[in-house]
Design a protein around this motif. Structure first.
Motif, mmCIF file in Angstrom:
data_model
loop_
_atom_site.group_PDB
_atom_site.id
_atom_site.type_symbol
_atom_site.label_atom_id
_atom_site.label_comp_id
_atom_site.label_asym_id
_atom_site.label_seq_id
_atom_site.Cartn_x
_atom_site.Cartn_y
_atom_site.Cartn_z
ATOM 1 N N LYS A 19 5.696 -9.312 5.880
ATOM 2 C CA LYS A 19 5.144 -10.031 4.613
ATOM 3 C C LYS A 19 3.543 -9.912 4.928
ATOM 4 N N ASN A 20 3.382 -9.970 6.155
ATOM 5 C CA ASN A 20 1.804 -9.786 6.444
ATOM 6 C C ASN A 20 1.081 -8.538 7.106
ATOM 7 N N LYS A 30 -0.583 -5.235 6.585
ATOM 8 C CA LYS A 30 -1.812 -5.009 5.813
ATOM 9 C C LYS A 30 -2.322 -3.458 6.114
ATOM 10 N N ASP A 61 8.932 -8.311 -2.445
ATOM 11 C CA ASP A 61 7.581 -8.089 -2.208
ATOM 12 C C ASP A 61 6.778 -7.141 -3.073
ATOM 13 N N ASN A 89 3.424 -5.424 -2.079
ATOM 14 C CA ASN A 89 3.339 -4.207 -1.065
ATOM 15 C C ASN A 89 3.937 -3.080 -1.818
#
Length: 181
Positions: A121-122, A124, A139, A142
């Motif tokens: 989820k985090n 980057k 999600d 993304n």
């Protein structure tokens, strides 16, 4: 878009999960693979519950499965076992690694085509160290971000959430439960 059945492997047996999360025995992995291959399945997603605890007891199953169908194995990277990852890559099994990864993936550059990143989820980053990526069905940020790249996207719909219809052609496959085949 390819359907990719999800199985959990523990003690050399294949399981699915109930809605409550309990394991349900569904048979022997090689028998399931042969049955699914007849139905047109080309890839099976395996979560190795033993490998998540550092146990490599299911490796011989994967060696047999690669003669029947393509497989991608999740769980080996959870313990950071480079030894198991190298063994899986040697038999041409795809290896799922969580992203961001604690492993130094540049050490597997010659086998990058077999590396699949599960996007957290985090996350980057750009997922440059893997060939394909797995994104949860929920999600959306993304999904949108990676559909603009050259990555093949696999949507994980095994939790019962269906993939967005807007993703369409950019999706290589969807991970589904065996009972949905």
């Amino acid at each position: 878009m390819m359907q990719i059945p999800l199985i959990y492997v523990k003690d050399k047996q294949a399981f699915s999960k109930s809605a409550e999360g309990s394991l349900i025995l569904i048979g022997k992995p090689t028998e399931l693979a042969r049955e699914w291959k007849k139905k047109g399945i080309k890839l099976i997603h395996i979560v190795d519950l033993d490998a998540e605890h550092g146990n490599e007891m299911n490796f011989d199953i994967y060696d047999h499965l690669t003669y029947v169908v393509n497989i991608q194995v999740e769980g080996a990277a959870a313990t950071g076992s480079e030894k198991l990852i190298k063994r899986l890559l040697k038999i041409k099994a795809r290896v799922v690694v969580p992203l961001p990864s604690k492993l130094v993936l540049s050490g597997f550059v010659e086998k990058k085509r077999l590396l699949v990143g599960r996007i957290g989820k985090n996350f980057k980053g750009d997922a440059g160290e893997v060939f394909d990526i797995i994104i949860g069905a929920e999600d959306k940020p993304n999904s949108e971000r990676f559909k603009k790249t050259d990555k093949r996207i696999i949507i994980d719909c095994s939790s019962g959430i269906s993939a967005s219809s807007k993703i369409g052609k950019s999706v290589f496959g969807i991970i589904v439960t065996p009972d949905s085949l």
